[in-house]
Structure formats: C-alpha cells, structure tokens
Enzyme design. Structure first.
Site, mmCIF file in Angstrom:
data_model
loop_
_atom_site.group_PDB
_atom_site.id
_atom_site.type_symbol
_atom_site.label_atom_id
_atom_site.label_comp_id
_atom_site.label_asym_id
_atom_site.label_seq_id
_atom_site.Cartn_x
_atom_site.Cartn_y
_atom_site.Cartn_z
ATOM 1 N N SER A 541 0.841 -1.190 0.000
ATOM 2 C CA SER A 541 0.000 0.000 0.000
ATOM 3 C C SER A 541 0.882 1.248 0.000
ATOM 4 O O SER A 541 1.642 1.461 -0.937
ATOM 5 C CB SER A 541 -0.953 -0.036 1.190
ATOM 6 O OG SER A 541 -1.992 0.896 1.026
ATOM 7 N N ASP A 626 -10.003 -4.108 -4.975
ATOM 8 C CA ASP A 626 -9.387 -3.213 -3.996
ATOM 9 C C ASP A 626 -10.026 -1.829 -4.078
ATOM 10 O O ASP A 626 -10.017 -1.180 -5.125
ATOM 11 C CB ASP A 626 -7.882 -3.118 -4.274
ATOM 12 C CG ASP A 626 -7.106 -2.479 -3.147
ATOM 13 O OD1 ASP A 626 -7.709 -1.761 -2.325
ATOM 14 O OD2 ASP A 626 -5.878 -2.694 -3.085
ATOM 15 N N HIS A 661 -7.968 -5.161 -0.929
ATOM 16 C CA HIS A 661 -6.697 -4.603 -0.482
ATOM 17 C C HIS A 661 -5.878 -5.575 0.360
ATOM 18 O O HIS A 661 -4.654 -5.583 0.286
ATOM 19 C CB HIS A 661 -6.980 -3.331 0.341
ATOM 20 C CG HIS A 661 -5.799 -2.434 0.505
ATOM 21 N ND1 HIS A 661 -5.143 -1.862 -0.561
ATOM 22 C CD2 HIS A 661 -5.140 -2.010 1.620
ATOM 23 C CE1 HIS A 661 -4.142 -1.116 -0.119
ATOM 24 N NE2 HIS A 661 -4.115 -1.185 1.195
#
Length: 690
Positions: A541, A626, A661
């Site tokens: 991320s 995501d 995610h």
C-alpha cells in the site's frame, strides 16, 4: 538468472497496448499511455490482467515445489485447532476458536463459568461457504447479550451488509442493511443500533439509527457529513454510558456524544472542528477525558465535566512533553492506563484514580510490540494486554492494576519445537542524510556473521502516523531458518519517535520517508549485515509507494522487490475525487490542485518517474476489488516498467481477481499467497529449492 533465461522456453511477457491520454494541470502536460487500464468494463482490461497472471504463473512454475514446501512448513507451525483466551463481560465468557481444515473462525460463549456448555454464536465458515472471499466487519453483542449485530464483505471491496441475529432462537431478523461500514454501537435499550453508511467513494458519511425489527427504510438519518475529507465513525465508551459520533480527517477531529440510555435524543458537540487540531474522548464518572494535540504536538490529556464539556472547562491531567508521545489512554472504574512512546519504544503506566499512585508495566526485550487486549468490563481491576517481539510469540497477559501482578494466560504455540534462544533481535540506528537517527528492528538466527554475505529482507511503511510493529511471525521462520535476516526500517512518516516523526514524513517533507529507507539499507550494507546483491525489500500500500520511490532513486541498491498493492500513481489518483479516499488523502500528501504540492508529488510519484534504466527483480501484486489502491495502479506501473526498463531482470504482476486490499481471505489462501511471495524472494536471491 534473468527474465530471458529463467525458463528454457519462457513465454513472452504481456505488452500492454498504448492508448495515449493527455493529462494537463498547472500548465504541465503529461501523457499517460496506460490510462485505459482503468476501464474495468473494457474486456481488454480483464484479458490483459489474466495474461499477466498467466505469465506470472509460467515464470514461477519452476518454484512450485518450493511454494508447496514453504506452505507446508508454515502451516505445520500453526496450531490449526486452537482457542482464543476467553474474556468476561457480565455473566458471559466470550471467545473464538479455529478447527483444523477450516479457514475461518468460530465465535462462541459460555454462561456463568468456563465449564458451562458452549454456545456457538457465529461460524464464519458457514457464512463463507458459497463465497471466494469473506471478511467479518461488525461483531457487536447487545447490552443484554441477546442480539448479535454482524456485517460481512464477500468481495473484498469493503462494502459490508449488516444483519441482526437473535441469539435465543438463532434466527435472523428480517432487516438486511447494505452499503454499511464496519462501525456500530448499541444503545442500552437493546433495541436501538447506530450504524454508518458509505458513499460512492466508500467513505462512511452518514449515521443512521435503527430500531430492531423494523425495515431499514424506516431508519432515521441522524448526521450527514458533506466534506469528503471526513469519514464518520460511531463507537461507545467502555462505561457504556455514551455513544460517540466521530469525524476524523487525517489531521482534524470533531466529536459528538449521546447518552446511551436516551437513544432518541440528540448528539451534542464536544468541540467544533478546527483545522489541524485532533482530539479523542473517553468517559469516567462525571468527566470526559480528552487527548488533544492543541499546542501539544505530542498530545496532552485533559478532562472536562460531562455537564459542561465546552473548551473553556478543559483542565490538564497530563501536560505535553517534547520527548514523550502520549499515544492513548484507557479508562476503568478506578484506574487510568496511559500508553506512551519514548525513544521509539512503547511504554505503559497505570494510575490509581483514587490515590494517584502510579506503576509502570515493563518489557524485557530491545524491540517489541504490545497492545491492549479485550477489556469490555469497566468495573474491573484487571487489564488484559498482548505482548510480542520479533522472537517472542504473541502472549496474552492479565495485569492486576491493584497488586501490579501479571498472569500469563496464553502464549501462542509454535509447533515443531520452536526455541527462541536460537534467534536474536536488536535495535539499531542508521543515520539519514540530515543526520537524523533512524531506528531499525532486526532479527536473525544466531550464528550468522556480519561479513556481507547474508541475504536480508528489509521492510518499511512510513505513512499516516502508523508505527511499524516489531512483532513475531511464525511464517517468518521459513526465512530466518534459511539464513535470511529480517529488518524493519522505522522511517519518518510513522510515529515511532513522536508526532514530529510523522510530520517530517508527509506533505513537502515526504521524500524523507524514501531517503530514510535508503539510509537504512546503506547502513545495513556498511555494517556487514548484507550486500546490495543480497538485499530484498518489501512493502504494501503506502509501503508499496515506498518501494516504487526507492527503486526510482536507487535501483542499484536492491536485488529483489515485492510491492504489494502499491500506491504508485500518486498524482492522478489524488486528483480524482471520485475515487475512494482521494480527498481524504490531501491532508496526508497535499492537494495537487495547488501547484506547489503538484510539483512535489510528481517529483516522487513512482509511476511518473519510471525511466529508461535497470531495475531490480520485481513482483507486484494487486486486488481487482481493492477499494483503497485500485488494481490499475500496479497494473499501469507494471506496463510502464516493461516499456522503459533496460535490464533483463524479472518483472511479474499478480492480480487476485476475487479479492481486495488485504489479499486472499481465509488463513489457508493467505498462507499460499505468502508462500508465493517468499518463493519469489528466495528464488531471486539464489536460495531456491527444486
């Protein structure tokens, strides 16, 4: 070994077609050849992602035996049939357990004592049976212990559906509420629940009041937050006397409160939002306790009467200190637990609210993590907390706040004869470009020599004030036992060294995050821990942004890179307010509509700075569903790297076509994903097993 000869008959890597899209702002004309990959309704997009997945599978085919071996040994260390430490709430003991062969948890309770008959409240395995992905959001028991509110996400998109279960009959109530977020609070009447709904960008923005047994169309909208920078959360104080409505941007907070015994009442404002001022509240008897950063960068603790909580009545309980970060407090009937960070390490002290006497909770290792466990009871002298380190498996302790005695309730078992005496951890300090000392947590198997020959995996994050935990991982033993050293760079952008540490790693100082990481890598090489051709790095991320930025700056420094769901198309994404989180990101990265921020962000954005040069071996991951980092960021980055890079090193994109995610759900599939990543790292470091 390189991308061209990794297989005797290697397939040709997918080459994404170019469809130039002109993006222009502040007189800056940018051409994005891969903007079209954003169109998920275009069949060519799915075709391209599937082609990349097929190429990745082909290029990793020779590691399949190693992947299986890694998965088997990681699974073999886990007690598959296991039980959490029960916690008490009123006359019930709540816990969860797992069963061998089942991917998800089973939530249970016993009434009266731990020898009573088990009651299964919720079996995630049953709920997940017909879905490729499953995640539990809300899990909230009503005050009378008769109703369970729970929510589920079955796509990875973080859009949850809320249900209500009658625990006496185990029948669902008829109402089903969609598009909710994972915050919820019960009122004390056991009939009223408060929940949040999400907007088109997945931001929780509305608070509703629901009456059990009625249609969701009858729910009352209590608050609507129009500002895209402010997500909305709902919570309840441990005292169970107040419901809190919390609006919290990256740097500004506003809180309202409602008496939980009067759910039909109105929420009252504690203090209106003031740009840059954060605060959080809890309740104890006649007072609200308030942590705030107003004129206190490392935060201070105040209190104010519940009867008149206005700002002019706030009084200092713990003053601001330059060298100590006040990271949180926890209130019980007769005790205040104070959580702090000093010198980069977590500390805790207990204050008796009657006598004022204080005692510290001490920890034995040079780098570690601890956090508060399940403590739903307000009227108790027992604090439950969890402790772990890079070599110590997670342990659950009950700490008697009156006697200062602690009791170990459980240490997570690592099957296969784990002996922590065979491993060692250290707390090191690198020096950044501006002479700032950067902490590094490091762990390794005893016996290694600092002669520059060790393979090393370095990770970091450095964003959103999140401190990187130095915690134990049984899966990591698969690296340590193969001689790999593991290290965490506690770089600026986190909060390890205080709030200033965060401020110096954001906005127009964001590049400190990247140069700090490079300084840590250089230090580890200079000290003989590893060498550049033995150094792998990983981050996810915002940590994936870190990976992209540092390989643009110093591609020669690293051998292998794993970038998980990387946030790499910084400027384009944050400019697009139709995307989840974008407007909220302006208080972390800056608003690119301002030319000063635009120019600065563009100067480090990984996608915008890919150049014709050699790059390390790269594994890039994405999740099709995501909602935080859209799949197209890693996909576009991969395509641009393929176009421009001048080396023959391997470049792989692996997109999970049914997750978001966090990657695959369920413990078994998550382990398989990790085994794949470990196999990539080990193979590219020359530690492959065939």
């Amino acid at each position: 070994m390189n991308e061209k000869n990794i297989l005797r008959n290697a397939v040709t890597p997918p080459i994404a077609e170019k469809q130039p899209q002109v993006l222009e702002l502040h007189g800056d004309r940018r051409v994005d050849n891969y903007f079209w990959i954003r169109d998920i309704d275009n069949p060519k997009v799915i075709e391209y992602l599937e082609a990349e997945n097929a190429y990745t599978a082909e290029m990793m085919q020779h590691t399949e035996a190693m992947q299986t071996k890694l998965y088997d040994e990681m699974l073999a260390r886990i007690q598959e049939t296991d039980l959490s430490v029960p916690y008490r709430k009123d006359d019930y003991y709540y816990y969860s357990r797992t069963e061998e062969g089942k991917a998800y948890r089973i939530y249970c309770r016993k009434k009266g004592n731990l020898d009573a008959i088990e009651e299964i409240l919720l079996d995630e395995n049953e709920l997940a049976a017909e879905h490729d992905f499953f995640e539990l959001g809300v899990f909230a028991i009503s005050p009378n212990h008769q109703i369970l509110a729970y929510s589920v996400d079955t796509s990875g998109s973080e859009q949850y559906t809320l249900f209500f279960l009658d625990l006496s009959t185990h029948q669902l109530y008829s109402e089903v509420i969609t598009e909710t977020y994972y915050s919820f609070a019960w009122a004390n009447d056991n009939q009223t629940g408060f929940y949040t709904k999400i907007d088109a960008t997945n931001r929780p923005y509305q608070l509703f009041r629901h009456t059990l047994g009625t249609a969701s169309t009858e729910d009352v909208l209590l608050y609507h937050e129009p500002d895209d920078a402010y997500p909305l959360y709902v919570a309840q104080t441990r005292s169970q006397e107040y419901i809190l409505l919390i609006l919290n941007s990256s740097i500004t907070t506003e809180v309202r409160y409602l008496n939980a015994n009067n759910p039909q009442g109105d929420f009252r404002l504690i203090h209106p939002r003031t740009q840059g001022i954060e605060y959080g509240i809890d309740h104890h008897q006649d007072y609200f306790y308030i942590i705030t950063n107003e004129e206190a960068i490392n935060f201070k603790l105040m209190r104010t009467p519940v009867s008149s909580p206005e700002k002019e009545n706030w009084q200092i309980v713990i003053p601001h200190r330059e060298d100590v970060l006040l990271s949180g407090v926890s209130l019980f009937s007769n005790h205040l637990v104070i959580y702090e960070r000093k010198g980069g390490l977590q500390t805790a002290r207990i204050q008796n609210l009657t006598t004022g006497e204080e005692n510290n909770i001490n920890f034995p290792e040079p780098t570690y993590e601890f956090y508060e466990g399940s403590n739903p009871e307000f009227n108790t002298n027992i604090l439950r907390y969890n402790y772990t380190s890079l070599i110590a498996p997670q342990s659950v302790f009950d700490y008697n706040m009156e006697t200062n005695q602690r009791e170990l309730k459980k240490e997570t078992e690592v099957l296969g004869g784990y002996d922590k005496a065979q491993y060692e951890s250290e707390w090191l300090m690198a020096t950044a470009e501006d002479e700032t000392k950067i902490p590094i947590s490091i762990v390794y198997k005893k016996g290694i020599k600092k002669d520059g020959t060790n393979p090393l995996l370095l990770t970091g994050y450095g964003a959103y004030s999140m401190s990187y935990s130095a915690s134990f991982s049984s899966t990591q033993l698969s690296l340590l036992n193969r001689g790999v050293v593991f290290a965490i760079a506690h770089i600026r952008g986190g909060e390890e060294m205080g709030r200033k540490w965060y401020e110096e790693g954001k906005f127009l100082q964001k590049k400190n995050t990247f140069t700090d990481f490079i300084a840590c890598a250089e230090y580890l090489i200079a000290e003989g821990w590893t060498a550049s051709d033995r150094l792998a790095i990983t981050g996810g991320s915002a940590g994936g942004l870190l990976m992209g930025a540092v390989i643009n700056l110093r591609p020669d420094l690293f051998k292998v890179v794993v970038a998980q769901v990387p946030f790499v198309d910084v400027v384009t994404t944050i400019l697009d307010t139709s995307l989840p989180l974008s407007a909220m990101e302006w208080e972390e990265w800056g608003n690119p509509n301002d030319k000063v921020y635009y120019d600065y962000m563009k100067s480090y954005s990984p996608y915008d700075n890919v150049a014709a040069k050699d790059y390390p071996d790269l594994l890039i991951t994405a999740g099709l569903n995501d909602s935080r980092v859209k799949y197209w960021e890693p996909a576009k980055w991969t395509a641009k790297l393929r176009e421009l890079k001048t080396d023959n090193n391997i470049l792989l994109l692996k997109t999970n076509m049914g997750a978001g995610h966090g990657g695959a759900s369920g413990r078994y599939e998550s382990l398989r994903e990790l085994a794949f990543e470990y196999a990539f790292v080990l193979d590219r470091l020359g530690l492959g097993e065939y």
